[in-house]
Every structure is written in structure tokens, then in C-alpha cells.
Design an enzyme around this catalytic site. Structure first.
Site, PDB file in Angstrom:
ATOM      1  CG  ASP A  33      -2.623   5.612  -6.501  1.00 55.69           C
ATOM      2  OD1 ASP A  33      -2.494   5.462  -5.400  1.00 55.69           O
ATOM      3  OD2 ASP A  33      -3.176   4.580  -7.327  1.00 55.69           O
ATOM      4  CB  ILE A  34      -0.139   2.546 -10.359  1.00 52.73           C
ATOM      5  CG1 ILE A  34       0.114   2.019 -11.707  1.00 52.73           C
ATOM      6  CG2 ILE A  34      -0.778   1.472  -9.394  1.00 52.73           C
ATOM      7  CD1 ILE A  34       1.279   0.864 -11.482  1.00 52.73           C
ATOM      8  CG  HIS A 104       1.263   6.069   0.961  1.00 52.77           C
ATOM      9  ND1 HIS A 104       1.641   4.943   1.832  1.00 52.77           N
ATOM     10  CD2 HIS A 104       0.103   5.842   0.712  1.00 52.77           C
ATOM     11  CE1 HIS A 104       0.614   3.918   1.736  1.00 52.77           C
ATOM     12  NE2 HIS A 104      -0.136   4.378   1.204  1.00 52.77           N
TER      13      HIS A 104
HETATM   14  P1  AMP Z   1      -2.564   2.436   0.875  1.00 51.58           P
HETATM   15  O1  AMP Z   1      -3.737   1.594   0.601  1.00 51.58           O
HETATM   16  O2  AMP Z   1      -3.014   3.843   1.683  1.00 51.58           O
HETATM   17  O3  AMP Z   1      -1.428   1.740   1.396  1.00 51.58           O
HETATM   18  O4  AMP Z   1      -2.311   2.965  -1.068  1.00 51.58           O
HETATM   19  C1  AMP Z   1      -1.594   2.357  -1.673  1.00 51.58           C
HETATM   20  C2  AMP Z   1      -1.525   3.111  -3.076  1.00 51.58           C
HETATM   21  O5  AMP Z   1      -0.513   2.842  -3.797  1.00 51.58           O
HETATM   22  C3  AMP Z   1      -2.733   2.516  -3.766  1.00 51.58           C
HETATM   23  O6  AMP Z   1      -3.712   3.609  -4.015  1.00 51.58           O
HETATM   24  C4  AMP Z   1      -2.344   2.201  -5.002  1.00 51.58           C
HETATM   25  O7  AMP Z   1      -2.888   2.009  -5.964  1.00 51.58           O
HETATM   26  C5  AMP Z   1      -0.927   2.610  -4.974  1.00 51.58           C
HETATM   27  N1  AMP Z   1       0.352   2.286  -5.591  1.00 51.58           N
HETATM   28  C6  AMP Z   1       0.759   0.832  -5.709  1.00 51.58           C
HETATM   29  N2  AMP Z   1       1.900   0.570  -6.304  1.00 51.58           N
HETATM   30  C7  AMP Z   1       1.950   1.747  -7.024  1.00 51.58           C
HETATM   31  C8  AMP Z   1       2.961   2.384  -8.058  1.00 51.58           C
HETATM   32  N3  AMP Z   1       3.948   1.609  -8.486  1.00 51.58           N
HETATM   33  N4  AMP Z   1       2.964   3.246  -8.501  1.00 51.58           N
HETATM   34  C9  AMP Z   1       1.699   4.312  -8.036  1.00 51.58           C
HETATM   35  N5  AMP Z   1       0.879   3.815  -6.979  1.00 51.58           N
HETATM   36  C10 AMP Z   1       1.061   2.914  -6.712  1.00 51.58           C
END
Ligand code: AMP
Length: 122
Positions: A33-34, A104
Site C-alpha cells: 500500500d502506498i 482489493h
Molecule cells: P480502500 O479505502 O479500501 O478503497 O483502500 C484503498 C487503498 O489503496 C488505500 O489504503 C490507499 O492507500 C491505497 N492506494 C491508493 N493508490 C495506491 C497506489 N498507487 N499504490 C498502492 N496503494 C494505493
């Protein structure tokens, strides 16, 4: 929630945006996760265009279901999260604050993770 083919995870799958890859197989991709919320914070996504777990479980093939399920467990082991325990979380839809409309599963580990969900507000 409709599937948006330009969501950030679809773009990662197409190679348009980089990710810190942990695992890849025919039907699943896992990456860090970023914005990690714990020492271990990985995301495991299916390669197919599924919005949520209920969407995926209704429409995915047996091979997709098998690869995806195995990928989640393999990544937990690969990151050592199985040693002290970990949490799986998948936000689906508005009530869960799902930000990215591509299924995810979050894998959290590396620290004590507290209670499961917020208490209901009064
Ligand atoms: P959700 O709120 O369950 O939809 O979580 C989305 C997740 O995606 C969050 O924890 C973000 O930090 C993560 N995220 C968003 N963009 C990226 C990215 N480019 N690479 C990795 N993780 C990401």
C-alpha cells in the site's frame, strides 16, 4: 458501485502506474500500500475487472477464485505476517468507505491491530 476502467488499480494492472510488487500470478497481483497503516500493509487484487468481493464471488471463474484466495495466503506468509498474526480487510461500497472501485483485500500485520471496527456513533 460501477467498475471504472480508469481506477488506479486498473492502471497499475495495465502498467501505467508503478507499484511495489510482492506477488503476481495468472489472476492476482499483490503490492505494498502506498500509504501503509501498519508495518505490513499489502493489497491483493484480482486481475479481472471486479468492483467488490460480492461482485468477484458471483462472476469469477474457479481458476480466478483459486488463484486469488491462494495469493492472499501466500502474501501473508511471504511477508511473515502469519508469524504473529494479521488482519484481512476488504472495503465494499459506501458504508465501508471503499475508495478504489477494484476489489482489493488489505493485509495488515506487524503490530497489534486493535478492535475490529469503530463503535456505532450514538
Ligand atoms: P480502500 O479505502 O479500501 O478503497 O483502500 C484503498 C487503498 O489503496 C488505500 O489504503 C490507499 O492507500 C491505497 N492506494 C491508493 N493508490 C495506491 C497506489 N498507487 N499504490 C498502492 N496503494 C494505493
Amino acid at each position: 458501485m460501477a467498475y471504472d476502467p480508469n481506477n488506479i488499480f486498473a492502471r497499475i494492472l495495465r502498467g501505467e502506474i508503478p507499484c511495489k510488487k510482492i506477488h503476481e500470478d495468472d489472476h492476482a497481483l499483490a503490492f505494498h500500500d502506498i500509504n501503509p497503516q501498519a508495518k505490513v500493509h499489502a493489497l491483493v487484487i484480482p486481475k479481472g475487472a471486479y468492483v467488490s468481493f460480492d461482485d468477484f464471488s458471483a462472476k469469477a471463474s474457479d481458476a480466478e477464485l483459486a488463484d486469488y484466495t491462494r495469493a492472499v495466503g501466500q502474501v501473508a506468509r511471504q511477508l511473515g505476517a502469519d508469524q504473529d498474526g494479521y488482519r484481512l480487510l476488504s472495503n465494499c461500497g459506501v458504508n465501508a468507505n471503499q475508495d478504489v472501485p477494484h476489489l482489493h483485500i488489505h493485509i495488515f500485520g506487524g503490530r497489534r491491530l486493535g478492535r475490529m471496527i469503530d463503535k456505532p456513533s450514538a
